[in-house]
Design a protein around this motif. Sequence first.
Motif, short mmCIF file in Angstrom:
data_model
loop_
_atom_site.label_atom_id
_atom_site.label_comp_id
_atom_site.label_asym_id
_atom_site.label_seq_id
_atom_site.Cartn_x
_atom_site.Cartn_y
_atom_site.Cartn_z
N LEU A 523 -11.31 19.52 -18.31
CA LEU A 523 -11.46 18.07 -18.09
C LEU A 523 -10.73 17.64 -16.82
CD1 LEU A 523 -10.77 16.94 -21.74
CD2 LEU A 523 -12.98 17.09 -20.62
N HIS A 525 -9.33 14.62 -16.26
CA HIS A 525 -8.06 13.97 -16.63
C HIS A 525 -7.80 14.22 -18.10
CE1 HIS A 525 -7.78 11.99 -12.85
NE2 HIS A 525 -9.01 11.53 -12.98
N PHE A 526 -6.77 14.92 -18.38
CA PHE A 526 -6.42 15.14 -19.78
C PHE A 526 -5.22 14.26 -20.11
CE2 PHE A 526 -4.61 16.97 -23.50
CZ PHE A 526 -5.71 17.37 -24.22
N ILE A 527 -5.33 13.51 -21.19
CA ILE A 527 -4.25 12.59 -21.56
C ILE A 527 -3.31 13.30 -22.53
CG2 ILE A 527 -3.72 10.29 -22.50
CD1 ILE A 527 -5.65 10.24 -20.08
N ASN A 529 -0.30 13.70 -25.28
CA ASN A 529 0.11 12.92 -26.45
C ASN A 529 1.40 13.47 -27.05
OD1 ASN A 529 -1.55 10.65 -27.29
ND2 ASN A 529 -3.23 12.14 -27.10
N PRO A 575 -12.28 6.75 -33.90
CA PRO A 575 -13.73 6.87 -33.80
C PRO A 575 -14.14 8.31 -33.53
CG PRO A 575 -12.90 5.18 -32.34
CD PRO A 575 -11.72 5.88 -32.90
N ASN A 576 -15.41 8.57 -33.75
CA ASN A 576 -15.93 9.88 -33.35
C ASN A 576 -15.67 10.04 -31.86
OD1 ASN A 576 -18.26 8.89 -35.55
ND2 ASN A 576 -17.50 10.99 -35.73
N SER A 578 -13.07 10.64 -30.22
CA SER A 578 -11.91 9.99 -29.60
C SER A 578 -10.75 10.96 -29.36
CB SER A 578 -11.43 8.84 -30.51
OG SER A 578 -11.07 9.36 -31.76
N SER A 581 -9.65 15.96 -33.04
CA SER A 581 -9.62 17.43 -33.24
C SER A 581 -8.85 18.11 -32.12
CB SER A 581 -11.02 18.01 -33.28
OG SER A 581 -11.80 17.29 -34.16
N VAL A 582 -9.03 17.60 -30.91
CA VAL A 582 -8.34 18.21 -29.78
C VAL A 582 -6.83 18.09 -29.99
CG1 VAL A 582 -7.89 17.99 -27.30
CG2 VAL A 582 -10.23 17.88 -28.16
N GLU A 654 -10.71 16.56 -41.13
CA GLU A 654 -11.81 16.00 -41.91
C GLU A 654 -12.14 16.79 -43.15
OE1 GLU A 654 -14.28 13.68 -40.43
OE2 GLU A 654 -13.38 13.47 -38.45
N HIS A 690 -12.10 10.19 -41.48
CA HIS A 690 -12.87 8.96 -41.24
C HIS A 690 -12.88 8.10 -42.50
CE1 HIS A 690 -14.76 9.74 -37.38
NE2 HIS A 690 -14.94 10.99 -37.74
N TYR A 733 -7.83 8.18 -25.57
CA TYR A 733 -7.29 9.50 -25.97
C TYR A 733 -5.77 9.49 -26.15
CZ TYR A 733 -11.89 10.91 -24.34
OH TYR A 733 -13.24 11.01 -24.14
N1 LIG Z 1 -6.37 14.01 -24.72
C1 LIG Z 1 -7.58 13.99 -24.16
N2 LIG Z 1 -7.74 13.65 -22.86
C2 LIG Z 1 -8.95 13.61 -22.30
N3 LIG Z 1 -10.09 13.87 -22.95
C3 LIG Z 1 -10.02 14.20 -24.24
C4 LIG Z 1 -8.76 14.27 -24.92
N4 LIG Z 1 -8.98 14.62 -26.19
C5 LIG Z 1 -10.30 14.75 -26.31
N5 LIG Z 1 -10.94 14.51 -25.16
C6 LIG Z 1 -12.39 14.54 -24.95
O1 LIG Z 1 -13.01 14.01 -26.10
C7 LIG Z 1 -13.92 14.93 -26.64
C8 LIG Z 1 -13.98 14.79 -28.13
O2 LIG Z 1 -12.77 15.16 -28.69
P1 LIG Z 1 -12.67 15.56 -30.22
O3 LIG Z 1 -13.68 16.56 -30.56
O4 LIG Z 1 -11.26 15.89 -30.47
O5 LIG Z 1 -13.04 14.19 -30.92
P2 LIG Z 1 -12.98 13.85 -32.46
O6 LIG Z 1 -12.27 12.53 -32.57
O7 LIG Z 1 -12.42 14.95 -33.25
O8 LIG Z 1 -14.51 13.64 -32.78
P3 LIG Z 1 -15.24 13.71 -34.22
O9 LIG Z 1 -14.54 12.76 -35.11
O10 LIG Z 1 -16.62 13.26 -33.91
O11 LIG Z 1 -15.15 15.13 -34.65
C9 LIG Z 1 -13.46 16.28 -26.16
O12 LIG Z 1 -14.52 17.19 -26.09
C10 LIG Z 1 -12.90 15.96 -24.80
O13 LIG Z 1 -13.95 15.95 -23.85
#
Ligand SMILES: Nc1ncnc2c1ncn2[C@@H]1O[C@H](COP(=O)(O)OP(=O)(O)OP(=O)(O)O)[C@@H](O)[C@H]1O
Length: 829
Positions: A523, A525-527, A529, A575-576, A578, A581-582, A654, A690, A733
Motif C-alpha cells: 500500500l 500509505h499504511f496507517i 495503529n 465497516p467492511n 475498514s 482483519s489487517v 468474525e 459485525h 484505518y
Molecule cells: N492500516 C491500514 N492502512 C492502510 N490501508 C489499510 C489498513 N488496513 C487495511 N487497509 C486496506 O483495507 C483493506 C481491507 O482491510 P481488511 O480486510 O482488514 O478489512 P476488514 O475490516 O477486515 O473487512 P471485512 O469486514 O469486510 O472483512 C486492505 O486490503 C487494505 O487495502
Amino acid sequence: MNKNRIASISVSGSNAVAGALLDTSEQLLTLMPDFVCQDGLAACDAVMQFLLMMRPSTVVVNARSGEKVLKRLDEFEDAAVHVCPSSDFAYKTACNRLLSLHIDAAVHSSASVAFEGAHSNHQTRMRLYLETIASLQNVQMVGCAGALLSHVSKHVLQSGESVDDNDCDFNVTSIEAFHLNSHMILNQDCYTSLNIFRNEKHPNMFSSDNKDGLSLFGKALLHQWFMRPSLQISVIRARQMAVSELMARKNKNVVDTLRDAVACISNIPRICMKLKKKLTVQEWEALLKCSFYCLKIRAASDQLTSAAAPIFEKIREFFDASLLKEVGGCINTVIDFELSSSETAVTVKHGVDQELDELKRSYNGLDDLLSRVAQEIAQTIPDSVSDALNVIYFPQLGYLITIPLREDMNSQESFMIPGLDFQFCTSKTVFYKSAQMIELDETLGDLHSIITDKEIEIVQRLQETILMHADALIQVSYICAELDCLLAFADAAEKYNFVCPTIVPDSYLEIVQGRHPLYEQCLEHFIGNNTCMGKGSASSGKSVQSDDTSSRASTAETDDTSKDKDLKVMLLTGPNFSGKSVYLKQVGLIVFMAHIGSFVPAKHAIIGITDRILTRIQAVESDTKIQSAFMLDSQQMAYALRNSTGSSLVLIDEYGKGTLHSNGVGLFCASLVEFLRRQVDCPNVIATTHFQQNPFTEIFAHNLLPETPALQQFKMDVFQGTVAEEEQLTFLYRIVPGNAGSSLGLYCARLAGISDSVLQRAKEWTHFLNNGSHLNKEDESRVNVAPQQQQQLHPSVDAVIKYFDSFDCETGDIKALWDLVRFSEAHAV
Ligand SMILES: Nc1ncnc2c1ncn2[C@@H]1O[C@H](COP(=O)(O)OP(=O)(O)OP(=O)(O)O)[C@@H](O)[C@H]1O
C-alpha cells in the motif's frame, strides 16, 4: 516435510507426551523429554505441535498412545505413520540402544573425562554424556529413542534404501534436547492465516517473492527459528543485540563483508558426514571456500571491537584462524581444482607425490610409446597385414596388437601370423599378443588404474586430516548459519524500518504505531495503529502515544482507554473493508516476530512473553478436509478456548458468521465470556465482529457481554460525508474507542461493483428488515424496478381484495396468503 527426518512419539495416560527425532542427513538425534500437558493443552495437540516443529516424513507411534492420538495421526497427511507395538518402546532395550550409540562428544565430554580412571566403559561414558542433555529417567523419551533407532535400522536399512539423498549410512553423531515448553506454540492454521509461510518452504514475511539472500544452510536454520519461536528472553535478547550491532551505520563495511562471506558457505555438516566416504570435487571446493570465507568472517568480526552480542563472542572463540588456514591449505595443496573439473574426478596436484608425477608422465607419453612399438612390430611381419597394425591397452587383458579382419581370414591358418599369438577376434578386428606385449604388461601394467589408486590413496589421507577437524568445521558452519539469519533480520529491519521490541516476562502488549509487515509493502500509505493490553498495562503507567498527525484527534481517546486497567479482550468493530482483519493479523505478526528475535514494524513496542498465538481467522481451505467452513471456524475456536492460557494471544476474526444469526451471536459472546471468566488466566484477546450492528441482535443492548474494564470496544474510524447528495465514505484505518454504527455493507458492495439497481433494492429490503415497517415514499421512489415487478412487490389494494375474494380455503396456497397478509400489513395496503 523433510524426507530425512523420522520421528517417534508416545503418549501415556491422558497427558504425558514424549518424542524423539532422527535427522539422518545431519546425523542428529533430538530427544523431547517426558512432557506433562498443562493449561488445557491436550496430549494430541502437543503431539501435533511437536510434529509441526520437527517436520518429519515418517512418524513411529506407540500403539498405546490412546485412540484420540492415533485418530489424529490417522488424519495427518504430511508424514507416513507407523503404529508400533509398545514392546518396541520398552525401556530396557531402548536404553541399551541409546547407550550403544557412538558419539565422539561422549568420549570427550567433561563428565566422562572426570570419570576417567574409574571403571569407564563406553556405556558408562554415554550415560554420563546423555545425562548432561536429557535425563535417562525420562522413561517415555528413552522408549521413543529406542523405538526410533530400531525402526530406522529395521525398515530403512534392511530394505536397502538409502536414508537420505547423500548416501550417508545411518549414523548418529550428536544428540540434543528439545523442550516443547521453551517455544511458542502456533498451529498450522495460525502460520497460514498470519501469512507466515506462503507455502511449506517460503518464509515470506520479509520479502514477498525474493526468497534468497540467504545461504541454503542459513535458510534451513531460519526456517527452524520460524517454526520454533522462543520463550526465553535471553535467547531473544541475544538475537536482538546482534541485529542492532549489524544495523549500526559505523559497521556498514564490515557487515557487507560478512554478508558476502556467509553467502558462500554451504552445508558443511552434510559434507563432513561424507568425509568417511568419498567427496566430489564440488564438495572439496565447498570445504575450501568455507575455510577461506570463515577466515574473512573472523577478520571482519575482529574489526567490530565493540560488538558484544553473543554471536560475535562465538566467532571470536570458535573461528580458529590457524585451524582454518590449515584446512584450506591442505585442500589447496593437494587438489587440482582446474584439472578436476575437466576430468570429473578429484585430481591430485603436480608436486604432491613424486611417484604419482612419474606415473602420470609415463601415462601422458603412452600414446607415443605404443605407436613406436606398433611401427617396430610392423617391420617384422608380412606387408599384407602390417599396414593397419596397432597396439592398444585393454584393462584386464593388457597390451594387444590389433589388425583389421580381412575377408580372406576364413580358416584357422589364415589367422596365423609368424611371431604373433592369436588371442581372439571381433567382427572387425583380430587381436594378438607378442613377446613385446608381455614385456609391456610387466613394465607398464595398468597405468591408469595405478594412477587412480594412487590418487585415491592421497585424497583419502587428505580426508582423514580434514576429518580430524570436522567437529570444528561443523561448529563454525552452525555459527555462520546463525549469522546469516541475523544478517537477514538486520537487512529487513533496516529496509522496512523495524524497531527493537522490549521483551518483558508478563503478558503485556504495548505497540505504538504498529504496522502489518506485508500490507505496508503493497500500500502507498499504511496507517499505523496502537495496541495496549494485558497484565501490567496499568502498572507500567505508560500510555500509548501516537505521533501520527492524522490520528491526533483519536490519540487522546486512545490514551484514555489505554489507561484503563487490565484490558484483556478488545472487541473491534467497523465497516467492511475498514482494516479490522489487517489490524488483527498485524498484532499477531508483531508478537510472533518479537519471539523469533526479529525487530518489528512499529514505532515502539513492549512485548510480553506469549506462550501461544491462537487464531480464528479464516477457514483454512483444504481439498482433503471435507468440512464446512463454519465447522472449521468452530474447530479453531474450540482449539483457542481449550489451549489458551493467561499468557496467550487469541485473534478472532468474525467468529459466528456462516450459521443462523442468533446462533452466531450466541457462540461469539459465549466464547468471549468464557475467556473473561478466567480472570487472571484470561488471554489477550482481539476479536472483530459485525454482530452488534444489527439492532435485533445487538450484543450490548441485550447485555450479552459483561461490563468490565477487561473488555473494551474499539472501532475502525470512518469519515462519513455527502458529496452531491451521494453518501461518501473515507476509511481512516485507525482504531478509536467506541462501536461502529453500521457495517456500511451496501457502500462497500458499490465499491465492489454491484449494480445500482441491485443496490437500490437491497437498500429497500435492508430498511424493511431493520425497521419492520413499510418503506417511506422517498425510498420507494428510488426503487428502480420494472412496473411489472413493482406490481408483484407492491400489490394494489384491488389486487389484494381480489385475491382474498377468490381464495379457495381447501385448495389455496395458505403460505402465499399468509405472506400477502404480512406484506399488506407492512405496507398498509
Ligand atoms: N492500516 C491500514 N492502512 C492502510 N490501508 C489499510 C489498513 N488496513 C487495511 N487497509 C486496506 O483495507 C483493506 C481491507 O482491510 P481488511 O480486510 O482488514 O478489512 P476488514 O475490516 O477486515 O473487512 P471485512 O469486514 O469486510 O472483512 C486492505 O486490503 C487494505 O487495502
